[in-house]
Design a protein around this motif. Sequence first.
Motif, PDB file in Angstrom:
ATOM      1  N   LEU A  80       2.630  -6.503  -2.044  1.00 33.80           N
ATOM      2  CA  LEU A  80       1.842  -5.303  -1.791  1.00 33.80           C
ATOM      3  C   LEU A  80       0.752  -5.610  -0.774  1.00 33.80           C
ATOM      4  CD1 LEU A  80       1.214  -3.915  -5.418  1.00 33.80           C
ATOM      5  CD2 LEU A  80       2.928  -3.123  -3.772  1.00 33.80           C
ATOM      6  N   MET A  99      -5.157   1.522 -12.592  1.00 33.57           N
ATOM      7  CA  MET A  99      -5.050   0.588 -11.473  1.00 33.57           C
ATOM      8  C   MET A  99      -5.567   1.208 -10.184  1.00 33.57           C
ATOM      9  SD  MET A  99      -3.737  -1.885 -13.132  1.00 33.57           S
ATOM     10  CE  MET A  99      -3.442  -2.988 -11.775  1.00 33.57           C
ATOM     11  N   ALA A 148       4.788  -1.854   0.429  1.00 35.97           N
ATOM     12  CA  ALA A 148       5.347  -2.308  -0.847  1.00 35.97           C
ATOM     13  C   ALA A 148       6.729  -2.874  -0.557  1.00 35.97           C
ATOM     14  CB  ALA A 148       5.418  -1.161  -1.851  1.00 35.97           C
ATOM     15  N   PHE A 151      -1.091  -8.723  -2.402  1.00 36.29           N
ATOM     16  CA  PHE A 151      -0.693  -9.166  -3.742  1.00 36.29           C
ATOM     17  C   PHE A 151       0.780  -9.546  -3.743  1.00 36.29           C
ATOM     18  CE2 PHE A 151      -4.049  -6.001  -4.436  1.00 36.29           C
ATOM     19  CZ  PHE A 151      -4.893  -6.655  -5.324  1.00 36.29           C
ATOM     20  N   VAL A 162       3.426  -9.571  -6.849  1.00 36.39           N
ATOM     21  CA  VAL A 162       3.499  -9.097  -8.229  1.00 36.39           C
ATOM     22  C   VAL A 162       4.897  -9.325  -8.781  1.00 36.39           C
ATOM     23  CG1 VAL A 162       3.146  -7.135  -9.774  1.00 36.39           C
ATOM     24  CG2 VAL A 162       1.789  -7.320  -7.672  1.00 36.39           C
ATOM     25  N   TRP A 171      -1.689  -0.118  -6.295  1.00 32.27           N
ATOM     26  CA  TRP A 171      -0.778  -0.564  -7.345  1.00 32.27           C
ATOM     27  C   TRP A 171      -0.025   0.622  -7.939  1.00 32.27           C
ATOM     28  CZ3 TRP A 171      -0.782  -5.184 -10.895  1.00 32.27           C
ATOM     29  CH2 TRP A 171      -1.172  -6.347 -10.213  1.00 32.27           C
ATOM     30  N   GLN A 172      -0.743   1.701  -8.185  1.00 24.27           N
ATOM     31  CA  GLN A 172      -0.096   2.883  -8.756  1.00 24.27           C
ATOM     32  C   GLN A 172       1.073   3.341  -7.884  1.00 24.27           C
ATOM     33  OE1 GLN A 172      -2.829   6.077  -9.712  1.00 24.27           O
ATOM     34  NE2 GLN A 172      -4.403   4.648 -10.372  1.00 24.27           N
ATOM     35  N   LEU A 207       3.994   0.190  -7.185  1.00 23.19           N
ATOM     36  CA  LEU A 207       4.884  -0.284  -8.251  1.00 23.19           C
ATOM     37  C   LEU A 207       5.887   0.767  -8.698  1.00 23.19           C
ATOM     38  CD1 LEU A 207       2.539  -2.432 -10.540  1.00 23.19           C
ATOM     39  CD2 LEU A 207       3.992  -3.156  -8.639  1.00 23.19           C
ATOM     40  N   ALA A 236      -0.573  -4.045 -16.813  1.00 23.52           N
ATOM     41  CA  ALA A 236      -1.153  -3.178 -15.790  1.00 23.52           C
ATOM     42  C   ALA A 236      -0.954  -1.723 -16.198  1.00 23.52           C
ATOM     43  CB  ALA A 236      -0.505  -3.447 -14.432  1.00 23.52           C
ATOM     44  N   TYR A 250       0.634 -11.876 -11.343  1.00 24.87           N
ATOM     45  CA  TYR A 250       0.283 -11.525  -9.970  1.00 24.87           C
ATOM     46  C   TYR A 250      -0.746 -12.500  -9.418  1.00 24.87           C
ATOM     47  CZ  TYR A 250      -4.210  -9.793 -11.591  1.00 24.87           C
ATOM     48  OH  TYR A 250      -5.468  -9.714 -12.134  1.00 24.87           O
TER      49      TYR A 250
END
Length: 330
Positions: free
Chosen positions: A298, A279, A230, A322, A324, A283-284, A287, A274, A252
């Motif tokens: 990500l 998710m 991340a 990703f 985002v 992502w959880q 982020l 989101a 995203y």
Amino acid sequence: MVAMQHTSLVTTITRAASAVGALALCVSIAACGSGSPDASSSGSATASANATVPKLEGVKASGTPGEKPKIEFKKGLKIENNSAAVLQEGNGEALKGGDRICAQLTQYSAKSGEEVATTWKDNVPDCSLVYNPDNGVTNIESATLEQIANTTLKGKKLNTTIGIGVNDGSGDDNTYMLIMTPVSQSKDYTKAEGEKVKDVPADLPKVTLDASGKPSIDMNGYKGSDKLVAQTLIKGDGPKIDENTYAAVVNYTGWLLNGKQFDSSWDRGQVFDAVLGNMIKGWQEGLVGQTVGSQVLLVVPPDLGYGDKDNGEIPANSTLVFVVDILAKY
């Protein structure tokens, strides 16, 4: 796709209510237009501007606008489904179309007269509504809570208090009122804005942005990682996403390691809410700790993505990449 469908204001209210044991709110209710502009701040519910929508009768609000109102009604009050009214005029700035509205919410049981749930207690207003005064109620049977709020608050100010009556016909236990007071408003970001991070590892994929902020990517020979990456690319100065955040509003794009794009909210022309609990784990986990206004790269290994399941354009055991942009949170 990487997430569940777009959430709504009622979903967040239900979440807040459920946290203190409240009944879940229904998912399709409608409301009236605004009341008389000269209504008393401590008077009874004002008449509906929309004649097709029932007026919420027998409910009074008093107190200082912008603070939790005192709500009065008789226990066992008969409520007509989808009724609504302005209970208290606001004293803040005029509501602005396109702004995100943060509102304090309280739910009352019509049967017992008791408060069932409230966001005032911990001062955690619901911020899931983007105010769109032109998105009014056209069909009372299919109207959403967003349309209710937009219609009822049209032409109103912050600290206005509205009431919405719900009676699904299943009995008095499921008859209640939702009392809503918008207390603040702000503009969402349209793209990541902040300080560009200078020490991004050189071996990660390279991200470039067009004039609108839409990202493209060069995988840069990157072979992936067996752990979540991340990497903040742009550091925003907005509020932080934390474990108590319900949803992040984002734009995203997602790619496979071979550079093939499989999804993009940019291409759909619509930002994405989101809901973190819905998710993929990448992502959880990725982020949380980021701030609104930031852009995050990500890299999600298979065990934090879709694992060994084939998911349409995403083959089994795929590492996902990703970019985002975090535009808002609630």
